[in-house]
Design an enzyme around this catalytic site. Sequence first.
Site, PDB file in Angstrom:
ATOM      1  CE1 TYR A  81     -18.370 -16.110  -7.962  1.00  0.00           C
ATOM      2  CE2 TYR A  81     -16.265 -14.994  -7.730  1.00  0.00           C
ATOM      3  CZ  TYR A  81     -17.356 -15.614  -7.164  1.00  0.00           C
ATOM      4  OH  TYR A  81     -17.432 -15.731  -5.800  1.00  0.00           O
ATOM      5  CG  PHE A 236     -23.893 -12.086   1.108  1.00  0.00           C
ATOM      6  CD1 PHE A 236     -23.656 -11.607  -0.167  1.00  0.00           C
ATOM      7  CD2 PHE A 236     -24.685 -13.218   1.229  1.00  0.00           C
ATOM      8  CE1 PHE A 236     -24.189 -12.225  -1.292  1.00  0.00           C
ATOM      9  CE2 PHE A 236     -25.217 -13.846   0.115  1.00  0.00           C
ATOM     10  CZ  PHE A 236     -24.968 -13.352  -1.154  1.00  0.00           C
ATOM     11  N   PRO A 237     -20.483  -9.178   3.317  1.00  0.00           N
ATOM     12  CG  PRO A 237     -18.616  -7.924   2.695  1.00  0.00           C
ATOM     13  CD  PRO A 237     -19.509  -9.040   2.227  1.00  0.00           C
ATOM     14  CG  LEU A 238     -20.927  -3.982   3.194  1.00  0.00           C
ATOM     15  CD1 LEU A 238     -20.653  -3.012   2.054  1.00  0.00           C
ATOM     16  CD2 LEU A 238     -20.767  -3.290   4.543  1.00  0.00           C
ATOM     17  N   GLY A 239     -24.361  -7.411   4.048  1.00  0.00           N
ATOM     18  CA  GLY A 239     -25.720  -7.909   3.873  1.00  0.00           C
ATOM     19  C   GLY A 239     -25.974  -8.249   2.425  1.00  0.00           C
ATOM     20  N   PRO A 243     -33.962 -12.559   0.286  1.00  0.00           N
ATOM     21  CG  PRO A 243     -35.791 -13.491  -0.804  1.00  0.00           C
ATOM     22  CD  PRO A 243     -34.292 -13.462  -0.828  1.00  0.00           C
TER      23      PRO A 243
END
Length: 323
Positions: A81, A236-239, A243
Amino acid sequence: MTPTGSPSPRTPASGASSSATTATGAPRPGGPGRLVGRTVSRIGYGAMQLERLQGDRAAAVALLRRVVELGIDHIDTAQFYGHGFANEVIREAIRDEDDVLVVSKVGATPDSGGPLPLRLAQRPEELRASVDDNLASLGLDQIPLVNLRRADSGPGLKAEGDQVVGLDDQLAVMVAMRDEGKIGAIGLSSVSLDVLRRGIPAGIACVQNAYSLVARDNEDMLDLCAAENIAWVPYFPLGSAFPGMPKVADEPAVVAAAQALGSTPAQVGLAWLLHHAPNVLLIPGTADAGHLEANAAAGSVVLDAATLAALDAVPTRQGDIVR
């Protein structure tokens, strides 16, 4: 940043509910959860977005101090990171008396000249080197939990050539480093159900896979983690902007629930995850203090039975992006 380590129980232990505050006395956002044998806030912090503050180190340090003030005592990071920037700032900002559990991951390395900012680093010698790099940049003698980031499920990088490495070879070096005391516990990330099953005998404390209200193809894996006392820490808990990957905040049922509750769609999406299974721990990331506070406040969002039923009925749309 004191290391500890044994796998997390599926349901909160009887002592967990009495640990509603952190070492600093702040209430834990989302309440208490369990990870590597200790109590942590169920809403943690993912440090990936810290790299956006590379031009303002003081702001990055201040953000992490706000993390602690909000009662968040679980930080997820990686050496890749920001080419070590996130780890260095964590070392500077987090104090021993904060008693924050810092978790890292291996399996990738920065690649500033490539099509993506990182590339896979899956070979056993690369995993060992990455653990050493994390130890040095974090200033720790032991990392309490290190997740092995594979490429068995999407979205993201695919393993090719010498980066196609068998799980057994990878776990052998991870177990060796655990025996040496460099890491306290082993987690898996971006894995398939079969790979998780094969890894369980080595002692797996955590699974990190892409998972959200609108991307629930991993439900069988979540059930297995429940049965095996493994913490489920979705990324990605909210998307995501990948693509084909839907965003939770665009889902009509989520928007409707947010309007009824006076919350944001993002808060509803995070709250649903906390309600969905007791071994879920969240690590939403941000470089913005306001978003950080909103994420922490999601732990106070109460979803009644009718709202939960409406959200549970939302179809999953992840299948087209998961390999």
